[in-house]
Each structure stands twice: as structure tokens, then as C-alpha cells.
Design an enzyme around this catalytic site. Structure first.
Site, PDB file in Angstrom:
ATOM      1  N   ASP A 154       0.786  -1.217   0.104  1.00 38.43           N
ATOM      2  CA  ASP A 154      -0.017   0.106   0.070  1.00 38.43           C
ATOM      3  C   ASP A 154       0.963   1.258  -0.076  1.00 38.43           C
ATOM      4  O   ASP A 154       1.924   1.282  -0.593  1.00 38.43           O
ATOM      5  CB  ASP A 154      -0.808   0.034   1.165  1.00 38.43           C
ATOM      6  CG  ASP A 154      -2.169   0.526   1.029  1.00 38.43           C
ATOM      7  OD1 ASP A 154      -2.212   2.002   0.825  1.00 38.43           O
ATOM      8  OD2 ASP A 154      -3.422  -0.255   0.977  1.00 38.43           O
ATOM      9  N   HIS A 227      -3.590   5.885   3.578  1.00 37.43           N
ATOM     10  CA  HIS A 227      -4.192   4.813   3.096  1.00 37.43           C
ATOM     11  C   HIS A 227      -3.726   3.368   3.563  1.00 37.43           C
ATOM     12  O   HIS A 227      -4.404   2.745   4.148  1.00 37.43           O
ATOM     13  CB  HIS A 227      -4.400   4.530   1.392  1.00 37.43           C
ATOM     14  CG  HIS A 227      -5.180   3.889   0.768  1.00 37.43           C
ATOM     15  ND1 HIS A 227      -4.828   2.526   0.693  1.00 37.43           N
ATOM     16  CD2 HIS A 227      -6.520   4.006   0.354  1.00 37.43           C
ATOM     17  CE1 HIS A 227      -5.753   1.966  -0.176  1.00 37.43           C
ATOM     18  NE2 HIS A 227      -6.907   2.765  -0.374  1.00 37.43           N
ATOM     19  N   SER A 553     -11.131  -0.732  -0.873  1.00 37.67           N
ATOM     20  CA  SER A 553      -9.820  -0.692  -0.218  1.00 37.67           C
ATOM     21  C   SER A 553     -10.087  -0.960   1.237  1.00 37.67           C
ATOM     22  O   SER A 553      -9.172  -1.558   1.803  1.00 37.67           O
ATOM     23  CB  SER A 553      -9.078   0.798  -0.464  1.00 37.67           C
ATOM     24  OG  SER A 553      -8.493   1.035  -1.492  1.00 37.67           O
TER      25      SER A 553
END
Length: 775
Positions: A154, A227, A553
Site C-alpha cells: 500500500d 491509506h 480498499s
């Protein structure tokens, strides 16, 4: 080419490469190169490691690419080797010119080269919603004690966050081979007994986008976007008491397997994620010894033999690593699902029963429900403006500089979605002097209600309410509204499929139902870096330890963590067995015992397996599924053969020479998958498709299962045998299913859906059926 030839060319290059390397190539491009491992290693043992082999190859093509008529003082730049891959694919990535690529194609052992590309990210209460309870069943101490390692590819990680604290965690398992990579604001001491490994992979990204600007992001495993921190904590973050988002969603926050070890592999940056970097991260994770890999990212669908992520994921599962990917955020249109290879767990996103509700009351008394993470006082009745009354035609999107301060000051602005981000629209309204915002859906977005961290009083509204509010604003001479914020609300109808969640059928693999499963992916509370605002707007000075975000996600790491839970309980299960257990125990009804609905619909339309796959994850049931559908590496290779892939294409997955069996009756539908995707002609009666499946008993040693079938519209189904009798654990029994189109030309839609269930006294093992009607 022989090993001796390679060595000769290396000697020749000693002086030449010094000259070549000083020139910049104007036509160089980054490629991922696949090589036949068996042929490469057979050339000459004197070259030693795979890396030296590939260095020798790139050095050799630097010479062969320089023509006899070219001046040595104006050569093309030499190839630049970026990464070597040994475990998940056989090959390397490098910057190559067109001439280099032409020379490389002539090298014995060359299989394929694909241009590198930038892929995109697919961007608490969820454990409780999934039925996980502290100290019980899957979260019992004995199950959480074993070491399971989750690798997250990620944007990196914020190592100081309490979700990744190593305090009180036992020593790192001896089998772990990873390390903590040092880089910008990231020392080796940032890793601990919880966060046991971290790395940053940016060679491919910098080759495509230029050197990373270290004033904006970190050239290290540290997360500059949030994220990766969010997804890592969702999969395996510590149980942290008293978490909340600015007072909303109060309670403990925990990863699905909150005692798991975490390894963070950063391969994503401001402009995206280079596939060569992702491959290097997957390669490193497998080498290090992860049990699960979680990737909340993806790109456009392409044939598996052209899909580097699919090939690398295959290499990972060959090494016993479970791999989950997000399905994508391109719904609700059909055939938008990405990451659809059958060895990948493809995860859709759905709502939980927790929401962050608002009420919008119009001046005529009508009231509509919405959602927002803004938690201030309700607005007083304020004038409504939209489009022309807010500054012109472009003002309906509230895009940059589209609003007229003289028209919107002190008013609530109605904003359509599109062009700019949802919270960025609120920023435009605030800068123009607006006092509030109503963010509205169009018909394609249906009744989707995403809660966003707005910087002014604002709410989202579904399409039905949006039409009413806009009509009222346009045709009332004194249109007003108030917005009231109700905070955290539980017991909403759930699950409901998120409108943004990408849908099947897959354009690449229509013989497999994709996505595979759905999990919580809307309004998910998880860890967040302290230097990034929750809205990610520069003007937003708020800081939080936990943020609420939506996307596939967010659903993907839920399944990654659940897979880690099952891995700790069933250490001998293959990735396919874990996948089967999660799929065959998933449920398809909501909290009111009605079929799962779709937020994309404005008329309470039910979702289908092309939205949720086998259904919503049910981890406690998955821990004891009764039967599993297992799939071996050889089974997957046979499946690729059934797609009429040639030997070179299959060799990309096999790592070397592979020949498909000739004269076999292989068909894609015979892959031992836990679901059935069946193409049938809508213009012919009595056309039959016959599929075979094999189930393995992992439940009660002596047990009997009877089949129950819900037939799709227009299809007759015969299962033989109708009863399976097991005498011991591990026993395998097979059955055949015949699907027959029974009425010509009467299919009411492009697809029909049903199910096949093997039921015993204790277990119910369900497989969805999706029939595609071919014209």
C-alpha cells in the site's frame, strides 16, 4: 545464446558500458520481463545467482542493440535493471529502449515483456458486525496466540500509531526473514514485535514519474497519504480502546486478526502504484515469510497472461500465501470488476448497520435522511441555491472558482457529484462564503450515502431526495432548508451493497463469478497518521488518530484479516481452502431476512452475485465450513490451458516450460471453484453445460450431505449424485452438475441466478449460480 557468449560480451562491455551509461535515452521505457527459469539456469552455472544472470542479459543486449553503423560516441543508454524477481515470477524489470527490447526478444528463455504502468488505490464497529467478540470463538486467546503474518502492499505505514505498538507482544517468530528498511524519517528502530517488517519500493515509480519530491512524501516506508495505515490497521491492527473520529463511532478499534504481525510494503505514491514496484513488494513479502498478502489497488482488466499482478499473485499462492485484492470502485456499472483471476480473493464493499445520519428539512416541511461526519450544531433555516442561482451552469458541481460569492454567501449550496472531490466541494462552498452544502446523487449513484469529514455543515443525499430538493430549489421563490446532524446511529438495514463497488461479470474471466465475496467497506474507522487531515485538504487543520473512510480498499483488508484468523486455526489449509471456507459460508440476506439490497438502486432492487459474489463474509461459520473446494497449482494451470492459452503464456505462471495436455476435454467451468458461472444460449432449447466439482470433508468424520438447488430462471439443473456420504475427515467426493436451457428465447434479463447447497444436519455449504444468456 550460451553462457560463454554472455561472459564474452560482459568482458567486452567493461569499457563500453562506462561510455553508454553517461547518455540519457530518449525512448527508454520500463518493462516487466518474464523469463523461462529452466532455460536461463541451464546456460552456465558460473554466473551464479539469478540476479547475476539478469545483469548479464541486460549487459549483453546493451551491446547487441548498438548497430555496426552507429557511432560509439552517440549510443543509446544502457539498460537499467530495477528489480529481480525469483519467487512470484521468474524475471526482472528494467528500463529498456525499443532496440534493447528487440534484442531481448532473441534471448533464449525470453517469454514476454509488458510495459510498466501506474495503478490506482481503491479507496471500530466492523468486528462486532462480523460477529467477532473479544475472548470468544475466533477471538479466543488460544486462537489468537499463534503467529500469523499479514503483508500489506500500500502507501506505507505510520509506525508510531498505537495500532502498531509492540508493547506486550511476544518476540518475532524465528521463521521471519524480513527487515526494517531505513529511509526518510524511518529508522530500523521503528519496527517492533508487532510491525516486524517494512520496505519501500519506488524504482518503477520514479522511472515513470520522476524522483519523489521528499517535501511532499517520504522516500521510505512512512505513509504520507494515510491509506496504507488505515488498511494495515483494519487487517491486523492492535485492539485500541476508546477510539473515535472526533467523538463519532466511539468504542474499541481492532484489526480482524488484531494479534497478527504486520509487514508494510510501500509501493504506492502520489500519482499511483507502479506494477514493477508492486511485484517487487509481493516478491519481498513471499521471501520474508508472510502468510497473507493484502492489496487494496488495481487497474484495468486484461488477459491473465498480460496481467503482472495476476501472475505475481499466482506465484504467491504457489508458496502458500493467501492473496486478497479489492474489486475496485467503478460500480455500479456491469463488468467493472478488476483483479478477477480465480486464485485471487476479490473483495466487494458493503454497508454495516452503523451510520452517521443527518436530516434535511425543507421550508415546505418535507424531511430527508442523509449522512455526514460533520458533528456541529444544526443550521438555522437558510436559503437554497443551485447551479444558475449559485454562479452559473458549472456551479452545479461546485468545482474550482465556479461559485459566485455574491450569490452563495450565507446560503446552503446544492452540489452535484463529479469533477472534484466530495469534501473539496465543501471547501469551495466555504471559500465562497456559503454556510452549508447538500451533496446530491444522480440516478447512477442511487441511494448511496457516504459519510464524509466535511469542513462546514454538509450532508449527502440519495438520488430520490436529491431530485426533490433540486426541484424545490428551482421552482420555489423562497426555498430554504436546515441540516441537522444526528451523530452515530446503529441498527440500520445491513448489509447493503455499496453503489461504488465494482461489478461482474468479469470481461476477462466470465467463467468465474467475480467478485468473490463482500465485506464492510463503507464508513470504516481505522488508524490514521497524525500529520494528515481527515479530509486530506490542506486547509483542514483538524487532526485525528482514527479516520472514517470508504472503498473496496477498506473491505479488502477485512477479508485479509479474516483469512489470517482461519490460517491460525487451520494451519494446514491451502489458500484455496481458506477462500472456499469464506465463500461457501457467506450469507445473502440482510438484517430483516430479505435478500441483500443494492444502494445503487432507487427502487429497492436486490443485489446479485455479480455485486456480492457468494455473499457477505461470516467468519465464525467459515472457521468450520463442513466441506471445502480445494484447488491445486496443477488445477489452475489446467484451467489456463482450458482458456486456450499457448505454452508460452501458461509458462508465465509455471515459471518455465509447460505443455498443455492435448486432446483433453478441459473446460473453464471444471475448475474446482466454490461457485458456478454458466454461459447458455438464449436462442436454443435443451443446450446443456456439464461441470464437475470435488469437495473435501473437513467437518464431521461420518456425515451425509443432500443437495438442494434453487434453479435460475429458464434453467433446469440435475446434480449427480444427490447425496454425498463421507466416512472420514479428508475424504474427497465428486459430483456432476448439468445445466440445461429449458425454454428458448424467454430469459427476462441477460443473467439468471440461483444456488446449489450441500446440507447436512450441521452444515450448509452454499455455491451461487450465475447464468449468462448468450445472444
Amino acid at each position: 545464446m550460451t553462457g560463454a557468449t554472455l561472459i564474452f560480451r560482459i568482458v567486452f562491455l567493461v569499457s563500453s558500458l562506462k561510455v553508454l551509461s553517461s547518455f540519457a535515452s530518449i525512448d527508454s521505457e520500463t518493462y516487466v520481463v518474464h523469463m523461462d527459469k529452466s532455460k536461463i539456469k541451464a546456460l552456465d552455472v558460473s554466473l551464479g545467482t539469478s540476479k547475476r544472470w539478469y545483469e548479464a542479459i541486460t549487459e549483453s543486449i546493451a551491446v547487441s542493440s548498438v548497430g555496426a553503423d552507429e557511432e560509439i560516441d552517440q549510443p543509446a543508454a544502457s539498460p537499467e535493471l530495477l528489480y529481480v524477481y525469483e519467487n512470484v515470477i521468474s524475471g526482472f524489470s528494467a528500463k529498456l529502449s525499443k532496440k534493447h527490447l528487440e534484442s531481448l526478444r532473441k534471448v533464449d528463455g525470453f517469454l514476454a515483456a509488458t510495459a510498466d504502468e501506474l495503478l490506482i488505490l481503491h479507496t471500530t464497529h466492523s468486528p462486532h458486525f462480523l460477529g467477532l467478540q473479544e475472548g470468544k470463538a475466533l477471538w479466543a486467546p488460544q486462537n489468537l496466540a499463534s503467529d500469523v503474518i499479514i503483508g500489506v502492499v500500500d502507501t506505507g505505514i505510520w509506525p508510531e500509531h498505537p495500532s502498531f505498538s509492540g508493547s506486550g507482544v511476544s518476540r518475532v517468530p524465528p521463521r521471519w526473514k524480513g527487515k526494517c528498511q531505513v529511509g526518510t524519517k524511518f529508522s530500523a528502530s521503528k519496527c517492533n514485535h508487532k510491525l516486524i517488517g517494512a520496505g519501500a519500493f519506488f524504482k518503477g515509480y520514479e522511472a515513470l514519474a520522476g524522483r519523489i519530491n521528499e517535501t511532499l512524501e517520504y522516500r521510505s516506508p512512512r505513509d504520507s497519504q494515510g491509506h496504507g495505515t488505515h488498511t494495515a490497521s483494519t487487517a491486523g491492527g492492535n485492539l485500541v480502546k476508546g477510539a473515535s473520529f472526533l467523538g463519532l463511532a466511539k468504542g474499541p478499534a481492532a484489526g480482524m486478526r488484531y494479534t497478527a504481525r504486520i509487514a508494510a510494503y510501500k509501493a504506492c505514491y502520489q500519482l499511483g502504484c507502479a506494477s514493477s514496484d508492486i511485484l517487487a513488494a509481493i516478491e519481498q513479502g513471499v521471501t520474508d515469510g508472510v502468510d497473507v498478502l493484502s492489496l487494496s489497488l488495481g487497474g484495468a482488466s486484461k488477459p491473465y497472461y498480460n496481467d503482472n499482478l495476476a501472475i505475481a499473485a499466482f506465484g504467491a499462492i504457489q508458496n502458500g500465501v493467501f492473496v486478497s485484492f479489492s474489486a475496485g470502485n467503478s460500480g455500479p456499472q456491469d463488468s467493472t470488476v478488476s483483479n478477477a483471476a480465480p486464485w485471487i480473493m476479490t473483495v466487494a464493499a458493503s454497508y454495516m448497520d452503523r451510520g452517521f445520519l443527518t436530516k434535511v428539512q425543507l421550508g415546505d416541511g418535507r424531511v430527508f435522511s442523509g449522512a455526514s461526519l460533520y458533528s456541529g450544531k444544526p443550521t438555522k433555516p437558510l436559503p437554497l441555491v443551485y447551479g444558475e442561482t449559485a454562479g452559473g451552469g458549472a456551479a452545479k458541481f461546485c468545482s474550482s472558482s465556479s461559485l459566485s460569492p455574491g450569490l452563495v454567501k450565507g446560503k446552503i449550496v446544492i452540489c452535484d457529484k463529479g469533477i472534484n472531490g466530495r469534501v473539496a466541494k465543501g471547501e469551495e462552498v466555504k471559500m465562497a462564503g456559503g454556510a452549508g452544502m447538500i451533496l446530491v446523487n444522480d440516478e447512477s449513484q442511487g441511494e448511496e450515502l457516504l459519510a464524509d469529514p466535511h469542513i462546514l455543515p454538509a450532508t449527502s443525499l440519495g438520488a430520490i431526495a436529491a431530485n426533490a430538493v433540486k426541484m424545490y430549489s428551482n421552482f420555489s421563490s423562497n426555498a430554504t432548508a436546515t441540516i441537522e446532524f444526528e451523530g452515530t446511529v446503529y441498527s440500520n438495514l445491513a448489509p447493503v451493497m455499496a453503489a461504488f463497488s465494482s461489478r461482474g461479470p468479469s470481461v476477462i474471466g466470465p467463467d468465474i463469478i467475480k467478485p468473490d465475496i463482500t465485506a464492510p467497506g463503507v464508513n470504516i474507522l481505522a488508524a490514521w497518521p497524525p500529520n494528515i487531515s481527515p479530509s486530506e485538504l490542506k486547509s483542514d487543520r483538524r487532526r485525528v488518530r482514527f479516520n472514517i473512510v470508504s472503498g473496496t480498499s477498506m473491505s479488502c483488508p477485512h477479508i485479509s484479516g479474516l483469512a489470517a484468523l482461519l490460517k491460525s486455526l487451520h494451519e494446514d489449509w491451502s489458500p484455496a481452502a481458506i477462500k472456499s471456507a469464506l465463500m461457501t459460508t457467506a450469507y445473502t440476506d440482510d438484517s430483516q431476512n430479505s435478500p441483500i439490497s443494492d444502494a445503487a438502486s432507487t427502487n429497492s432492487k436486490f443485489a446479485t452475485p455479480f455485486a456480492f459474489g457468494s455473499g457477505h463474509a461470516n467468519p465464525e461459520k467459515a472457521s468450520d465450513p463442513g466441506l471445502i473446494y480445494d484447488i491445486s497449482t496443477e488445477d489452475y494451470l489446467s484451467y489456463l490451458c482450458s482458456l486456450n492459452y499457448n505454452s508460452s503464456q501458461v509458462a508465465l505462471f509455471a515459471g518455465g516450460n509447460f505443455t498443455c495436455s492435448r486432446g483433453s476435454d478441459l473446460q473453464p467451468g471444471d475448475l474446482n471453484y466454490p461457485s458456478f458461472a454458466v454461459p447458455l444460449s438464449s436462442n436454443a432449447r435443451n443446450v446443456t453445460a456439464t461441470y464437475k466439482r470435488t469437495v473435501t470433508n473437513v467437518g464431521t468424520p461420518v456425515s451425509t450431505y443432500a443437495v438442494k438447488v434453487t434453479e435460475p430462471e429458464g434453467v433446469s439443473i440435475i446434480v449427480e449424485p444427490k447425496v454425498l456420504k463421507f466416512q472420514k475427515l479428508g475424504e474427497k467426493l465428486s459430483y456432476v452438475v448439468r445445466f440445461t436451457a429449458i425454454v428458448e428465447g424467454t430469459a427476462s434479463a441477460n443473467f439468471s441466478f440461483g444456488s446449489l447447497v450441500w446440507a447436512s444436519k450441521k452444515y450448509s455449504v452454499r455455491s451461487p449460480i450465475a447464468v449468462t444468456w448468450l445472444q
